[in-house]
Design an enzyme around this catalytic site. Structure first.
Site, PDB file in Angstrom:
ATOM      1  N   ASP A  26       0.872  -1.172   0.000  1.00  0.00           N
ATOM      2  CA  ASP A  26       0.000   0.000   0.000  1.00  0.00           C
ATOM      3  C   ASP A  26       0.911   1.225   0.000  1.00  0.00           C
ATOM      4  O   ASP A  26       1.530   1.561   1.019  1.00  0.00           O
ATOM      5  CB  ASP A  26      -0.901  -0.034   1.256  1.00  0.00           C
ATOM      6  CG  ASP A  26      -1.769   1.225   1.381  1.00  0.00           C
ATOM      7  OD1 ASP A  26      -1.681   2.122   0.517  1.00  0.00           O
ATOM      8  OD2 ASP A  26      -2.532   1.296   2.362  1.00  0.00           O
ATOM      9  N   LYS A  88       3.271  11.062  -3.573  1.00  0.00           N
ATOM     10  CA  LYS A  88       2.094  10.461  -4.217  1.00  0.00           C
ATOM     11  C   LYS A  88       1.203  11.532  -4.867  1.00  0.00           C
ATOM     12  O   LYS A  88       0.588  11.291  -5.888  1.00  0.00           O
ATOM     13  CB  LYS A  88       1.295   9.669  -3.192  1.00  0.00           C
ATOM     14  CG  LYS A  88       0.143   8.856  -3.792  1.00  0.00           C
ATOM     15  CD  LYS A  88      -0.478   7.935  -2.764  1.00  0.00           C
ATOM     16  CE  LYS A  88      -1.658   7.152  -3.345  1.00  0.00           C
ATOM     17  NZ  LYS A  88      -2.194   6.183  -2.368  1.00  0.00           N
ATOM     18  N   GLU A 190      -7.411   0.562  -4.343  1.00  0.00           N
ATOM     19  CA  GLU A 190      -7.376   0.460  -2.882  1.00  0.00           C
ATOM     20  C   GLU A 190      -8.694  -0.031  -2.270  1.00  0.00           C
ATOM     21  O   GLU A 190      -8.684  -0.947  -1.442  1.00  0.00           O
ATOM     22  CB  GLU A 190      -6.932   1.803  -2.282  1.00  0.00           C
ATOM     23  CG  GLU A 190      -5.430   2.026  -2.494  1.00  0.00           C
ATOM     24  CD  GLU A 190      -4.979   3.472  -2.368  1.00  0.00           C
ATOM     25  OE1 GLU A 190      -5.794   4.305  -1.926  1.00  0.00           O
ATOM     26  OE2 GLU A 190      -3.828   3.762  -2.720  1.00  0.00           O
ATOM     27  N   ASP A 212     -13.124   5.137   1.491  1.00  0.00           N
ATOM     28  CA  ASP A 212     -11.677   5.128   1.696  1.00  0.00           C
ATOM     29  C   ASP A 212     -11.127   6.557   1.670  1.00  0.00           C
ATOM     30  O   ASP A 212     -10.912   7.128   0.604  1.00  0.00           O
ATOM     31  CB  ASP A 212     -11.034   4.274   0.579  1.00  0.00           C
ATOM     32  CG  ASP A 212      -9.512   4.207   0.691  1.00  0.00           C
ATOM     33  OD1 ASP A 212      -8.943   4.854   1.590  1.00  0.00           O
ATOM     34  OD2 ASP A 212      -8.902   3.498  -0.130  1.00  0.00           O
TER      35      ASP A 212
END
Lengths: 631, 177
Positions: A26, A88, A190, A212
């Site tokens: 992850d 990211k 995800e 999420d």
């Protein structure tokens, strides 16, 4: 091919192979983690000090070493330019995508057209680095951790990405993993990863929502779980909304409440850290102390209450519910159809999020699994299956069916988008559509691939441009150019074009061209609904403009060829109508343009009729009537 | 691109070639086939096998999408029996067209007035009309090949279903905006 595949049980006659090393990663905005199934049970892998989370921070230090995670963390404020905390958010992004650059304490380098296709680049003391290289350092650290604990090299990994990541962001993530020496078995969304971990753990059946909220991204997916099939029905999200935005609200609140002057970069970092820890405290307590000593000697001492925190972040919480509603609508489901809501991401620990989710779905969310770990665990389970270890574990078979988050299309005449693949289509997929040439003798076709929900190209994200060349000269509309979109199981797009009569081909694996800002992407959907009316107007105008261009071109062409069919008065009338049309064509008034078009059509109708007669006469010369009829 | 001939969608899912559809059987067949060809079954295979699995899975997904959708299923059946029918210019009965026009005007009026109830009731009657067309198509496309007359009729009814569905989707969009 489909009907020749071997039966699944034909493999059962082979001796069971030894367990292969596989891991799920992850790669998060604020922290990353790695999980595996060394004994057939999914488990997160801690570092040598027993810590599971690796802060997603990379520092290039004075000695030429690269520090990742806790080793880099203390330098965030002191060595901001060389300590990167949000790679990211930069993945697959150009400078124009990022909006307000002041939010990042970095030194930007010129982007390069050849290297990493226009992605942002940072100046560090170790040289110029792009986000792919920086993310690769995090992935490398996780690879080493996994290899040390599993006792050897990894056969392959599954890396997770936000479901709402576009093609450029996915490509960048896969590239980073390759750079880190990893064999990427699959990019996995995800929320889908979380659903696997949750579904297999709890034996869940029915329709579930995965909510999420990560550090920098928000995703919502709706899945149907039934007899070992995880079918994503719809996914939505916001690729620039996350826990960091809540920190930023607290940060702004500190600035306002303490009435602070503009801050130095290190103080920005310091107060950001203080803001985050206040947010985390409020997940457990009613109040949080906010205290810091700035480099200027100013002392900040405040108390943030849960009530104030809820108030200043209310619009962010509401912002997550819009994609939730859209996803429900795309899945054609109502709240009553939802069996359970799984919370993923550390940011879902905030009480106001849990309250909002419970209120919206009229049921308390499920909290059985650690929201920080569930994505990595799901990725590990999937990686374990992909390398073929599933036969070794008593676990049942399952199948994962995912979708593509954003619509894909092509630019057509007038700057409009022709949608080829709608959002939430099952992947992998192949879709083809035929196009043709616009002009006589046209030998090349420019193909512009875009991603987004709006009708105008300028409102969508530009993904790639390429050209199909070598089309043999034909009259307009005679060429048959088939353009095929293919999306693989990682959600990555490739596009090919082929002229059907000659077999001339061109194709491209989509490399991003960075046309649009990051925030715009996430607004695209909202706007596509809000602006449905504007779009219809714009489309009608663009279509009329194209029509006008065609009529003017055709008529000019016809006048040159057959002008002798007209007397002076007729010719003057046509010229006048064309002149007016040409003038209206430049304006934005739809009705005036339509009127001018109608007038020009009327003025040229008689001329067109006479030309038709002449060409029929020509065509008939030297041919017998029945052969003409047969054709 | 793979040039192998692909089986037709009904054969692929082991379903009878008719309009009436057992959706559960279609879904189960789709999942069963996908679990065998999905790229997840070829994660460690070489590039050619991977590519083939992406193509096979994409073909299955496309077949599923077409058969699942009442309009696309009708179009596909027409194609199966009469290749030339695609893109042909059918005429529709005047009564049907004028009824559609009236409904569109009513919808536009209701939309301007913000009359949600009226829109809802129009939407409901469109849904009923869709079901009616589907019933007719189910009677026209049974196991054996349809006659020329039946095909001609089917072409009209597919077109009408397209009309109604397009309108119903527009209304749906408005109701959910």
């Amino acid at each position: 091919m489909l009907l020749q595949i071997s039966e699944p049980d034909s493999q059962a006659t082979h001796p069971a192979p030894a367990r292969k090393r596989a891991a799920g990663i992850d790669l998060g905005t604020t922290h990353s983690l790695v999980a595996s199934m060394p004994q057939g049970v999914a488990t997160v892998l801690p570092d040598e000090k027993g810590r599971v989370l690796l802060p997603s921070v990379v520092r290039y230090d004075e000695a030429g070493e690269v520090a990742v995670g806790y080793g880099a963390l203390p330098w965030l404020a002191r060595d901001a330019a060389n300590t990167i905390a949000s790679a990211k958010r930069l993945m697959g992004r150009g400078l124009t995508d990022l909006g307000d650059m002041r939010q990042f304490p970095y030194q930007w380098a010129e982007t390069s057209a050849t290297e990493a296709a226009g992605m942002v680049r940072l100046k560090t003391r170790a040289g110029i680095k792009n986000p792919v290289e920086i993310s690769a350092e995090i992935l490398k650290a996780l690879r080493l951790r996994a290899e040390a604990q599993l006792g050897g090299a990894l056969e392959g990994v599954v890396v997770t990405v936000p479901a709402y990541f576009d093609d450029a962001q996915r490509q960048a993530t896969k590239e980073a993993a390759r750079l880190a020496g990893l064999n990427v078995l699959r990019l996995l969304n995800e929320p889908t990863a979380a659903a696997i971990a949750y579904g297999l753990d709890q034996g869940a059946e029915g329709v579930y929502v995965v909510y999420d909220l990560g550090g920098g991204t928000f995703d919502v997916s709706i899945l149907r779980l039934s007899r070992g099939v995880f079918e994503v029905l719809a996914t939505h999200g916001d690729s620039a909304l996350g826990g960091d935005d809540f920190d930023h609200r607290v940060f702004c609140w500190i600035l306002e409440t303490a009435n602070l002057p503009p801050l130095a970069a290190e103080d920005v970092r310091l107060l950001s850290t203080v803001a985050r820890s206040a947010k985390e405290t409020l997940s457990q307590h009613e109040t949080a102390p906010v205290a810091a000593m700035l480099s200027t000697g100013i002392r900040v001492e405040l108390t943030l209450t849960a009530e104030v925190f809820t108030e200043i972040t209310q619009h962010l919480v509401q912002k997550t519910l819009t994609p939730v509603k859209r996803a429900l609508r795309d899945a054609k489901l109502s709240i009553d159809d939802i069996k359970g809501v799984v919370l993923v991401g550390g940011a879902t620990r905030m009480p106001q999020i849990r309250l909002a989710v419970a209120g919206f779905f009229k049921q308390p969310p499920l909290l059985n699994l650690n929201p920080d770990e569930v994505v990595a665990l799901g990725a590990a389970i999937q990686a374990n299956a992909l390398v073929g270890n599933r036969a070794l574990d008593s676990g049942e078979d399952w199948l994962l069916l995912d979708v593509t988050p954003l619509s894909l299309g092509l630019e057509t005449m007038g700057g409009l988008v022709e949608k080829i693949v709608p959002r939430n289509a099952s992947i992998p997929l192949t879709r083809a559509q035929d196009f043709t040439t616009f002009k006589d003798g046209q030998t090349a076709l420019a193909i512009h691939v875009v991603q987004g929900e709006r009708e105008k190209v300028s409102d969508c994200r530009s993904l790639a441009r390429f050209e199909l060349r070598g089309i043999p000269p034909m009259v307009a509309g005679a060429a048959r150019i088939r353009i095929t979109f293919q999306i693989d199981a990682d959600g990555l797009l490739s596009v090919s074009a082929r002229e059907q009569t000659t077999g001339v081909e061109a194709s491209i694996v989509v490399k991003p061209s960075y046309g649009l800002s990051e925030n715009k992407i996430t607004r695209m959907l909202e706007e596509s609904l809000e602006h449905a009316r504007d779009d219809m107007q714009a489309r009608a105008l663009a279509e009329s403009q194209v029509e006008a261009d065609q009529l003017m071109e055709l008529t000019q062409h016809a006048l040159a060829a057959d002008g002798d069919l007209l007397n002076d008065a007729e010719r003057t009338a046509i010229d006048a109508a064309l002149a007016e049309l040409g003038q209206r064509r430049q304006g934005q008034a739809l009705n005036a343009l339509r009127l001018a078009l109608a007038k020009a059509n009327k003025a040229t109708a008689e001329f067109a009729g006479r030309r038709m007669d002449r060409s029929v006469q020509k065509a008939l010369t030297g041919k017998r009537v029945d052969s003409v009829v047969k054709e | 691109m793979n040039q192998n001939p692909k089986p037709d969608y009904f054969t692929l899912f082991n379903l009878p070639r008719r309009y009436a559809l057992d959706e559960t059987a279609l879904g189960e067949s789709w999942r069963a086939l996908l679990s065998r060809v999905h790229p997840d079954t070829a994660a460690l295979a070489d590039a050619a096998v991977k590519r083939q699995s992406v193509e096979d899975a994409a073909y299955l997904n496309e077949a599923y999408r077409v058969l699942k959708d009442p309009v696309r299923r009708g179009e596909y059946l027409l194609q199966c029996y009469d290749e030339a029918s695609t893109g042909s210019h059918e005429t529709l009965p005047v009564e049907f067209l004028s009824e559609q026009l009236d409904m569109r005007e009513a919808a536009e009026e209701a939309w301007q007035m913000g009359d949600r109830d009226r829109l809802e009731s129009l939407h409901a009657s469109l849904t009923a009309a869709q079901q009616q067309q589907q019933k007719v198509l189910a009677a026209l496309f049974v196991d054996e090949a349809p006659s020329m007359e039946m095909l001609a009729s089917a072409r009209q009814h597919v077109l009408m279903l397209q009309f109604i569905t397009r309108f119903a989707d527009d209304l749906d969009e408005k109701l959910n905006a």
